[in-house]
Scaffold this motif. Structure first.
Motif, PDB file in Angstrom:
ATOM      1  N   SER A  24       0.829  -1.200   0.000  1.00 52.99           N
ATOM      2  CA  SER A  24       0.000   0.000   0.000  1.00 52.99           C
ATOM      3  C   SER A  24       0.867   1.255   0.000  1.00 52.99           C
ATOM      4  O   SER A  24       1.644   1.494   0.930  1.00 52.99           O
ATOM      5  CB  SER A  24      -0.919   0.018   1.219  1.00 52.99           C
ATOM      6  N   ALA A  27      -0.215   3.439   2.942  1.00 50.62           N
ATOM      7  CA  ALA A  27       0.327   3.007   4.237  1.00 50.62           C
ATOM      8  C   ALA A  27       1.783   3.442   4.360  1.00 50.62           C
ATOM      9  O   ALA A  27       2.225   3.872   5.423  1.00 50.62           O
ATOM     10  CB  ALA A  27       0.214   1.494   4.366  1.00 50.62           C
ATOM     11  N   ASN A  30       2.097   7.016   5.385  1.00 47.29           N
ATOM     12  CA  ASN A  30       1.623   7.339   6.734  1.00 47.29           C
ATOM     13  C   ASN A  30       2.802   7.759   7.611  1.00 47.29           C
ATOM     14  O   ASN A  30       3.794   7.042   7.718  1.00 47.29           O
ATOM     15  CB  ASN A  30       0.931   6.109   7.341  1.00 47.29           C
TER      16      ASN A  30
END
Length: 231
Positions: A24, A27, A30
Motif C-alpha cells: 500500500s 500506508a 503514513n
C-alpha cells in the motif's frame, strides 16, 4: 571488460527492483511508518517510467557520450531544455521529469529534480487525439452501452472492466445512483456519482438479478475499446 549495458536494461534493473506491487502506497506514506514511498506501485506505471528513462539515457549517450545511467543526472536540465525547444507541452515535460526523478529517487532516496517545467493548464489538454469516428474498426453501436456507462460515471476503461453489478449503489434518500470503484488509479477506492440523465439506464442495471458478475464484457473491450481509446 563486460558488455555495455543498454540504457533500457539499466532503467529496468533499478525500477524493476523498486516495484512494490501488493504493498500500500498510502500506508507507506503514513507518518507513523518509517517507510518512504521510493518504489513504484503499479506495473503499468513502472513500464512507462522505464520507457521515459530509456529515452533520457539514450539522449545522454548520444549528446554527451555517457553510457552509465546512474551518472546522467547532471544532464537532466539539458534534456528537459531540449524537450522544451522541441515544443513539448508542459504536461509532457512534467511526465518525463517525474519518471527521471523516480529512477534516481530509487537510487538516492529523497532525490528531487530541481527544474521548473512551467505551470500546467487544462485549456489545451485533449484526452483523445482521435475522434471515435476516426478510430479504425471501432463499432460505436456495438459498444454503445460501454460508451454511455463511461459518460454517466466518468470511470476509466480499466475501472469499467472490473466493475460488478453489486458495485451499483442506489441512494434512496434522493433517488440517485452512484458507482463504487474498488481499485481505481493508484489503487484508490472511490464512489463516483451518476449523471441524472442516465438514471433510467442504471435502474435497469440495479434491479437486474445478476450478482457478483461483470457489467461490461471485458473480452470485447480488451482489444476494440480499451486499446484503441486510451491514446
Amino acid at each position: 571488460m563486460g558488455k555495455k549495458k543498454s540504457m533500457h536494461y539499466q532503467a529496468a534493473l533499478v525500477l524493476g527492483a523498486a516495484t512494490c506491487t501488493g504493498r500500500s502506497k498510502f500506508a507507506d506514506k503514513n507518518p507513523s511508518n518509517n517507510n518512504h514511498p521510493y518504489g513504484v506501485y503499479s506495473v503499468g506505471t513502472r513500464d512507462n517510467y522505464i520507457a521515459d528513462v530509456d529515452r533520457f539515457g539514450r539522449f545522454c549517450e548520444k549528446t554527451f557520450g555517457e553510457t552509465d545511467l546512474t551518472k546522467c543526472f547532471i544532464y537532466i536540465p539539458a534534456y528537459l531544455d531540449y524537450l522544451k525547444v522541441k515544443g513539448r507541452a508542459v504536461t509532457t515535460l512534467h511526465k518525463y521529469k517525474f519518471a527521471i526523478q523516480k529512477y534516481y529517487d530509487a537510487i538516492f532516496h529523497g532525490y528531487k529534480v530541481d527544474y521548473d517545467t512551467g505551470k500546467r493548464t487544462r485549456t489545451k489538454i485533449t484526452k483523445n487525439r482521435t475522434s471515435i469516428s476516426e478510430v479504425p474498426d471501432f463499432d460505436e453501436k456495438k459498444h454503445e452501452f460501454a460508451l454511455n456507462f463511461g459518460k454517466a460515471t466518468g470511470l476509466r476503461v480499466s475501472e469499467m472492466k472490473t466493475l460488478r453489478y453489486n458495485d451499483i449503489i442506489y441512494n434512496q434518500a434522493d433517488d440517485s445512483f452512484s458507482v463504487f470503484v474498488f481499485k481505481g488509479k493508484g489503487g484508490k477506492q472511490r464512489i463516483s456519482p451518476v449523471l441524472p440523465e442516465y438514471y433510467s439506464m442504471f435502474r435497469k442495471i440495479y434491479y437486474s438479478v445478476f450478482i457478483n458478475r461483470n457489467i461490461i464484457n471485458r473480452s470485447t473491450l480488451r482489444f476494440q475499446f480499451s486499446k484503441r481509446l486510451q491514446h
